[in-house]
Design an enzyme around this catalytic site. Structure first.
Site, PDB file in Angstrom:
ATOM      1  N   LEU A  74       0.749  -1.058   0.338  1.00  0.00           N
ATOM      2  CA  LEU A  74      -0.656  -0.005  -0.264  1.00  0.00           C
ATOM      3  C   LEU A  74       0.692   1.441  -0.531  1.00  0.00           C
ATOM      4  O   LEU A  74       0.026   2.495   0.759  1.00  0.00           O
ATOM      5  CB  LEU A  74      -1.280  -0.403   0.975  1.00  0.00           C
ATOM      6  CG  LEU A  74      -2.159  -1.081   1.218  1.00  0.00           C
ATOM      7  CD1 LEU A  74      -2.641  -0.965   2.154  1.00  0.00           C
ATOM      8  CD2 LEU A  74      -2.625  -0.832  -0.287  1.00  0.00           C
ATOM      9  N   ASN A 127     -11.832  -1.043   0.625  1.00  0.00           N
ATOM     10  CA  ASN A 127     -10.588  -2.586   0.308  1.00  0.00           C
ATOM     11  C   ASN A 127     -10.328  -3.202   1.447  1.00  0.00           C
ATOM     12  O   ASN A 127      -9.943  -2.467   2.496  1.00  0.00           O
ATOM     13  CB  ASN A 127      -9.054  -1.631  -0.419  1.00  0.00           C
ATOM     14  CG  ASN A 127      -7.958  -2.675  -0.736  1.00  0.00           C
ATOM     15  OD1 ASN A 127      -8.146  -4.373  -0.075  1.00  0.00           O
ATOM     16  ND2 ASN A 127      -7.001  -2.351  -0.781  1.00  0.00           N
ATOM     17  N   CYS A 130      -7.066  -4.905   3.865  1.00  0.00           N
ATOM     18  CA  CYS A 130      -6.110  -4.505   5.094  1.00  0.00           C
ATOM     19  C   CYS A 130      -5.961  -5.259   6.049  1.00  0.00           C
ATOM     20  O   CYS A 130      -6.570  -5.819   6.564  1.00  0.00           O
ATOM     21  CB  CYS A 130      -6.733  -3.163   4.818  1.00  0.00           C
ATOM     22  SG  CYS A 130      -6.098  -2.035   3.662  1.00  0.00           S
ATOM     23  N   ASN A 194      -9.908 -10.176  -4.696  1.00  0.00           N
ATOM     24  CA  ASN A 194      -8.938  -9.524  -4.922  1.00  0.00           C
ATOM     25  C   ASN A 194      -7.301 -10.175  -4.961  1.00  0.00           C
ATOM     26  O   ASN A 194      -7.713 -11.669  -5.438  1.00  0.00           O
ATOM     27  CB  ASN A 194      -8.565  -8.594  -3.513  1.00  0.00           C
ATOM     28  CG  ASN A 194      -7.558  -7.654  -3.467  1.00  0.00           C
ATOM     29  OD1 ASN A 194      -6.289  -7.927  -3.854  1.00  0.00           O
ATOM     30  ND2 ASN A 194      -7.595  -6.225  -2.450  1.00  0.00           N
ATOM     31  N   GLY A 221      -3.901 -12.135 -12.479  1.00  0.00           N
ATOM     32  CA  GLY A 221      -3.166 -12.760 -13.361  1.00  0.00           C
ATOM     33  C   GLY A 221      -4.638 -13.714 -13.984  1.00  0.00           C
ATOM     34  O   GLY A 221      -5.407 -14.262 -13.508  1.00  0.00           O
TER      35      GLY A 221
HETATM   36  C1  LIG Z   1       0.528  -4.241  -8.794  1.00  0.00           C
HETATM   37  C2  LIG Z   1      -1.293  -4.405  -7.990  1.00  0.00           C
HETATM   38  C3  LIG Z   1      -1.151  -3.242  -7.113  1.00  0.00           C
HETATM   39  C4  LIG Z   1      -2.553  -3.396  -6.602  1.00  0.00           C
HETATM   40  N1  LIG Z   1      -2.659  -2.726  -5.589  1.00  0.00           N
HETATM   41  C5  LIG Z   1      -3.818  -2.807  -5.114  1.00  0.00           C
HETATM   42  C6  LIG Z   1      -4.837  -1.522  -4.321  1.00  0.00           C
HETATM   43  O1  LIG Z   1      -4.433  -0.760  -4.255  1.00  0.00           O
HETATM   44  N2  LIG Z   1      -6.088  -1.932  -3.834  1.00  0.00           N
HETATM   45  C7  LIG Z   1      -6.800  -2.943  -3.816  1.00  0.00           C
HETATM   46  O2  LIG Z   1      -7.602  -3.000  -3.782  1.00  0.00           O
HETATM   47  N3  LIG Z   1      -6.330  -4.219  -4.912  1.00  0.00           N
HETATM   48  C8  LIG Z   1      -4.902  -4.068  -5.411  1.00  0.00           C
HETATM   49  N4  LIG Z   1      -4.335  -5.114  -6.749  1.00  0.00           N
HETATM   50  C9  LIG Z   1      -5.453  -5.758  -6.622  1.00  0.00           C
HETATM   51  C10 LIG Z   1      -6.304  -5.733  -7.942  1.00  0.00           C
HETATM   52  O3  LIG Z   1      -7.265  -4.812  -8.071  1.00  0.00           O
HETATM   53  C11 LIG Z   1      -7.345  -6.791  -8.440  1.00  0.00           C
HETATM   54  O4  LIG Z   1      -8.152  -6.798  -7.349  1.00  0.00           O
HETATM   55  C12 LIG Z   1      -6.301  -8.167  -8.685  1.00  0.00           C
HETATM   56  O5  LIG Z   1      -5.374  -8.105  -9.367  1.00  0.00           O
HETATM   57  C13 LIG Z   1      -7.263  -9.178  -9.594  1.00  0.00           C
HETATM   58  O6  LIG Z   1      -7.002  -8.648 -10.731  1.00  0.00           O
HETATM   59  P1  LIG Z   1      -5.794  -8.920 -12.060  1.00  0.00           P
HETATM   60  O7  LIG Z   1      -5.892 -10.482 -11.773  1.00  0.00           O
HETATM   61  O8  LIG Z   1      -6.319  -8.534 -13.397  1.00  0.00           O
HETATM   62  O9  LIG Z   1      -5.235  -8.512 -11.834  1.00  0.00           O
HETATM   63  C14 LIG Z   1      -3.417  -4.826  -6.590  1.00  0.00           C
HETATM   64  C15 LIG Z   1      -2.935  -6.232  -7.695  1.00  0.00           C
HETATM   65  C16 LIG Z   1      -1.351  -5.957  -8.293  1.00  0.00           C
HETATM   66  C17 LIG Z   1      -0.871  -6.708  -9.028  1.00  0.00           C
END
Ligand SMILES: Cc1cc2nc3c(=O)[nH]c(=O)nc-3n(C[C@H](O)[C@H](O)[C@H](O)COP(=O)(O)O)c2cc1C
Length: 311
Positions: A74, A127, A130, A194, A221
């Protein structure tokens, strides 16, 4: 005829269902050279806390064969910078903003929500992944009552015409129970999912490949897409009238359709944007073409259609 792409996310009608996922687009600036931010449904900002935060030590991200393990901790400049610098910039780009909040207890989440009062945002995302300092390091999302307290605090502190989405993770929880607790506490919608707990090891350094520690690494991913789809499907069956923003491994317009048929009203793109900052616009184009090819006139008609008689 061009299909109607609008979708309803509580009291907000989004112009189309393709959003960015929190954390993966920063606050949009990094994307702007590659993606017209005014075209995608909304930019979800990285989860913001009250104070600036350095985050975890490097390295914070590691590639795996089917996704990414990350542990950013974060990191961010705090709410003042978001309010004074980043949100006005997003608005100036014609983008719609969903603001993601991260805190250490209902009080901090509530304060963050108050700071957004009167600003031009489309939705708030809470979110809940946390760590809750009052609960032996467990996360708010691990305890339905703790999650509900946070959601209630944000709902109470947010203007009634701004929908509040509770963002859940699937690790170690009864997702249906958690979703119901959040909705009862006032969540207008749910964001699913998440990252999923994961680990990568660097064989040369003989260390974990992300420095945040084994408790903090999260897999994102394509590998998590079927997990995310199951989560969206189950939660839509449990609370069919509650809008869901689905995410997890979305890389194409076809993936957006899958999520919507499983019950999502909109879909957020995360890791795909890290690899290809233009992914949001491309995925929206593919989705639109997919609707046209199939003669589907309204994107919203897809929502939950895979549930048979449920819609
Ligand atoms: C580099 C990175 C940073 C992320 N930061 C946050 C965040 O600040 N807050 C949050 O709720 N989820 C965060 N996530 C989770 C993504 O928002 C998402 O829920 C998760 O990666 C699944 O989607 P994806 O497979 O398309 O990445 C983060 C994910 C990645 C890969």
């Amino acid at each position: 005829m061009r299909p109607d792409l609008t979708v309803r996310l509580g009291s907000w009608e989004a112009p189309n269902p393709v959003l960015t996922a929190a954390g993966c687009a920063g606050t949009g600036r990094e994307l702007a050279p590659f993606c017209d931010l005014s075209r995608i449904g909304a930019v979800t900002t990285k989860s913001v806390m009250i104070e600036p935060r350095a985050g975890n030590p490097m390295p914070r991200m590691a590639e795996t064969p089917s996704g990414m393990v990350s542990a950013l901790g974060l990191q961010g400049p705090g709410i003042d910078v978001l309010v004074q610098r980043d949100l006005p910039w997003l608005v100036s780009q014609g983008a719609r903003a969903i603001v993601s909040l991260a805190g250490s207890g209902p009080q901090e989440y509530s304060e963050l929500a108050h700071r957004l009062d009167g600003l031009s945002i489309c939705a708030v995302e809470v979110n809940l992944s946390c760590v809750n300092p009052a609960s032996q390091g467990r996360r708010f999302a691990h305890e339905p009552a703790e999650a509900a307290a946070v959601v209630r605090a944000v709902r109470d502190a947010t203007a009634g015409d701004v929908p509040v989405f509770a963002k859940l993770a699937v690790d170690g929880v009864d997702l249906r129970e958690l979703a119901e607790a959040c909705v009862t506490a006032g969540a207008d919608g749910l964001s699913l999912i998440n990252t999923v707990r994961g680990l990568a090891v660097n064989i040369d350094t003989r260390r974990l490949a992300v420095a945040g520690g084994s408790e903090q690494g999260g897999l994102s991913g394509p590998a998590i897409r079927p997990i995310a789809l199951a989560a969206v499907h189950d939660v839509h069956a449990t609370v069919p009238d509650v809008p869901i923003i689905g995410m997890g491994g979305v890389r194409s317009g076809t993936d957006v359709m899958e999520f919507m048929l499983a019950g999502a009203s909109a879909v957020a793109v995360g890791t795909a944007i890290v690899h290809d900052p233009g992914a949001g616009e491309r995925i929206l184009r593919e989705f639109t073409e997919g609707l046209e090819r199939r003669g589907i006139e309204r994107a919203a008609d897809l929502v939950g259609a895979a549930h048979g008689g449920n819609e």
